[in-house]
Design an enzyme around this catalytic site. Structure first.
Site, PDB file in Angstrom:
ATOM      1  N   ASP A  78      -9.085  19.000  13.051  1.00  0.00           N
ATOM      2  CA  ASP A  78      -9.756  17.795  12.562  1.00  0.00           C
ATOM      3  C   ASP A  78      -9.053  17.192  11.355  1.00  0.00           C
ATOM      4  OD1 ASP A  78     -11.618  18.470  14.525  1.00  0.00           O
ATOM      5  OD2 ASP A  78     -13.277  17.723  13.315  1.00  0.00           O
ATOM      6  N   CYS A 119     -11.879  26.882  14.438  1.00  0.00           N
ATOM      7  CA  CYS A 119     -12.089  25.591  13.779  1.00  0.00           C
ATOM      8  C   CYS A 119     -13.165  24.739  14.441  1.00  0.00           C
ATOM      9  CB  CYS A 119     -10.760  24.860  13.654  1.00  0.00           C
ATOM     10  SG  CYS A 119      -9.696  25.655  12.401  1.00  0.00           S
ATOM     11  N   ASP A 120     -13.312  23.541  13.914  1.00  0.00           N
ATOM     12  CA  ASP A 120     -14.531  22.738  14.014  1.00  0.00           C
ATOM     13  C   ASP A 120     -15.203  22.668  15.383  1.00  0.00           C
ATOM     14  OD1 ASP A 120     -13.330  22.236  11.553  1.00  0.00           O
ATOM     15  OD2 ASP A 120     -14.121  20.217  11.441  1.00  0.00           O
ATOM     16  N   LYS A 121     -14.518  22.156  16.389  1.00  0.00           N
ATOM     17  CA  LYS A 121     -15.177  21.939  17.682  1.00  0.00           C
ATOM     18  C   LYS A 121     -14.967  23.100  18.636  1.00  0.00           C
ATOM     19  CE  LYS A 121     -16.141  18.159  15.765  1.00  0.00           C
ATOM     20  NZ  LYS A 121     -15.343  18.445  14.557  1.00  0.00           N
ATOM     21  N   CYS A 191     -10.294  25.882   6.871  1.00  0.00           N
ATOM     22  CA  CYS A 191     -10.256  25.341   5.510  1.00  0.00           C
ATOM     23  C   CYS A 191     -11.349  25.948   4.632  1.00  0.00           C
ATOM     24  CB  CYS A 191     -10.366  23.831   5.555  1.00  0.00           C
ATOM     25  SG  CYS A 191      -8.937  23.057   6.353  1.00  0.00           S
ATOM     26  N   GLU A 442     -15.045  11.300  12.324  1.00  0.00           N
ATOM     27  CA  GLU A 442     -15.489  11.706  10.988  1.00  0.00           C
ATOM     28  C   GLU A 442     -14.979  10.707   9.955  1.00  0.00           C
ATOM     29  OE1 GLU A 442     -15.869  16.538  11.469  1.00  0.00           O
ATOM     30  OE2 GLU A 442     -14.165  15.723  10.385  1.00  0.00           O
ATOM     31  N   SER A 468     -17.069  14.736   7.905  1.00  0.00           N
ATOM     32  CA  SER A 468     -16.495  16.066   7.760  1.00  0.00           C
ATOM     33  C   SER A 468     -17.408  16.905   6.875  1.00  0.00           C
ATOM     34  CB  SER A 468     -15.111  15.958   7.111  1.00  0.00           C
ATOM     35  OG  SER A 468     -14.676  17.215   6.635  1.00  0.00           O
TER      36      SER A 468
END
Length: 551
Positions: A78, A119-121, A191, A442, A468
């Site tokens: 992302d 990570c995110d998704k 992150c 985002e 985000s």
């Protein structure tokens, strides 16, 4: 076992022949075959090391008497996709990940599944697949990145985004920005703050789908490798006992996840992903439930971007089990929920000893009396909108100001960077929803620009897009219905007065009812003219208020 479909009987000789081509032998075909879904990638810092995590899982499966096989899924970073057309693919990739895991598992008849995201998704996508497949499954993530250091100050990626605005404001030089960008991300891992990836990894642990430590053990620690081995061994126990995601991801487990979500001040994206995962589990996780729980659960951990601490700091004081233990002191956690340990939540957190109340505040002395997220409704957002109230300045909790309306992120960013936004304004970004974007980008670039310019406590931003986990300030996203679906956010005009009242959970435009109805009757929503996967996605994606799932 499911794998007997491809390994047993004379009719399966061709199947066995292909399995022998992999180097497997007769004994290995008699054991449970465990799929290991690895999202290893050389373009995602949080996934650069997942090959090592997957190999450690493989070792654990072997040592417990199973036959492991690794397969791959895609992933999007992302941070790298941020601020350009690539971000349209981020949320949309969640569905591809879920579908791809389902496809490989069903096609090859695995007995159990170990999911290796970070990570995110990728995390929610894999959990959606686990719920859909409902075979024994366990998650072991890659772990958080360590914080960087610049001139004796801890920092992470959100500091780099905000530093761009600081350059424009003349607060730092481009040379200083270069030093910051090279220091912020010291190595692999998700992150370092309580951004979306770490939010979801922590909540996976709360849901019961990962072993204790999954959310906070740093990516580069040897303990992460040991956790992967242990997860590989544990999947064999889950297969033998036939413990499935449906036994673990119950409505009460999701309520536990929302409870910890509120206590940690997690990313607003959790209000998209938890309902989407629940949907695959056959459960309805309505947005109002987030508010109901937020009113009862205090915000007790202030991690970046809302605070100064990073995930590694939470790890050092006991991680998620310690947070759950603290919440359980006020009966805020359902202790009888089953987890992939084979034990209940109560048993798991009973092992927690001393709790450091510097990082994890006592429930009796929280940062905020209510949880980290709030759902706002009103004539702009009849279906709801979401804000990380834990990261909003006190002065912006109630705000009234003129709208500055932009179609799309790029127009808004240009206006912010070029000094066209004044104190008190409410930036309104439309046509960034799941369908209208498409992909619900985002808005970290505009919120970071506002923060860098020192306007994050003076300007609000509302959008049918999302934010985000690194966003801070009065940033209200997920406005539903979105503009492209005929939502009222699409009728807001420059100069309209926007009323934000986070304590009252309301979001409204101050125009007469007659004017509102007139604008709505004359409103012709714009739809994206786009082909390929995003074109198909835009046709089938649901509202953000229901998790932006495909219908």
């Amino acid at each position: 076992m499911g794998s007997e479909t491809i390994t047993q009987g004379f009719k399966r000789a061709p199947h066995r022949s292909l399995l022998y081509a992999l180097g497997l032998d007769e004994k290995e075909l008699e054991k449970p075959i465990i799929g290991i879904a690895s999202s290893y990638s050389e373009i995602i810092p949080g996934h650069k090391h997942l090959d090592k995590i997957a190999e450690a899982v493989k070792y654990g499966v072997y040592s417990a008497g199973g036959t492991p096989v690794i397969f791959s899924t895609i992933g999007v970073c992302d941070g790298i996709a941020m601020g350009h057309s690539g971000m349209k693919y981020s949320l949309a990739s969640r569905e591809i990940i879920a579908d791809s895991v389902e496809t490989v598992v069903r096609a090859h008849q695995f007995d159990g599944l170990v999911l290796v995201p970070n990570c995110d998704k990728i995390v929610p996508g894999m959990l959606m697949a686990a719920a859909r497949l409902d075979i024994p499954a366990i998650v072991v993530s890659g772990g958080p990145m360590l914080a960087g250091d610049y001139q004796g100050k801890s920092l992470d990626l959100h500091n780099v985004f905000e530093a761009v605005g600081e350059v424009k404001a003349g607060k730092i030089t481009e040379g200083e920005l270069e030093n910051i960008e090279k220091a912020a991300c010291p190595g692999c891992g998700s992150c370092a703050g309580m951004f979306t990836a770490n939010s979801m990894n922590c909540l996976t642990e709360v849901l019961g789908m990962a072993l204790p430590g999954n959310g906070t053990i740093p990516a580069v620690y040897a303990e992460r490798i040991r956790l992967a081995k242990k997860s590989g061994r544990q999947i064999i126990n889950l297969v033998e006992k036939n413990i499935k995601p449906s036994d673990i991801m119950t409505r009460e487990a999701f309520k536990n996840a929302i409870c910890v979500d509120m206590a940690l001040g997690c990313s607003t994206n959790t209000a998209l992903h938890l309902p989407a995962i629940a949907h695959e589990a056959g459960l309805d996780l309505e947005l109002d439930l987030f508010n109901d729980i937020s009113r009862k659960v205090p915000h007790i951990c202030s991690l970046t971007p809302a605070g100064i601490y990073h995930i590694e700091d939470l790890y050092r004081v006991g991680g998620i089990p310690a947070v759950m233990k603290e919440l359980s002191e006020k009966d805020l956690i359902q202790l009888d929920q089953l987890t992939v340990t084979g034990d209940t939540v109560g048993t798991n957190i009973s092992r927690v000893g001393y709790i450091d109340h510097k990082i994890i505040r006592p429930v009796s002395n929280p940062y905020h009396n209510q949880g980290g997220l709030a759902v706002l409704k009103g004539n702009i957002a009849p279906g709801g909108s979401v804000v990380k109230q834990a990261a909003v300045a006190d002065s912006m909790m109630v705000h009234r100001g003129p709208a500055r309306v932009f179609k799309g992120e790029e127009e808004a960013v240009d206006a912010i960077i070029n000094g066209q936004i004044s104190e008190g304004d409410v930036v309104v970004i439309t046509y960034e929803g799941p369908r209208g974007g498409p992909g619900m980008r985002e808005m970290l670039t505009p919120t970071s620009a506002l923060a860098g310019l020192g306007l994050d406590d003076k300007v609000a931003l509302i959008t049918d897009g999302r934010f985000s986990g690194a966003t801070r300030g009065a940033a209200i996203g997920h406005v539903s219905p979105e503009a492209a679906s005929g939502g009222p956010i699409g009728i807001i005009q420059d100069g309209d007065i926007i009323e934000i009242d986070i304590p009252a959970k309301s979001l409204n435009v101050d125009i007469s009812e007659e004017e509102f109805e007139k604008r709505m009757s004359n409103f012709n929503p714009e739809l994206p003219d786009i082909s390929g996967y995003l074109g198909r996605y835009a046709k089938h994606v649901s509202s953000a208020s229901t998790g932006a799932v495909l219908e």
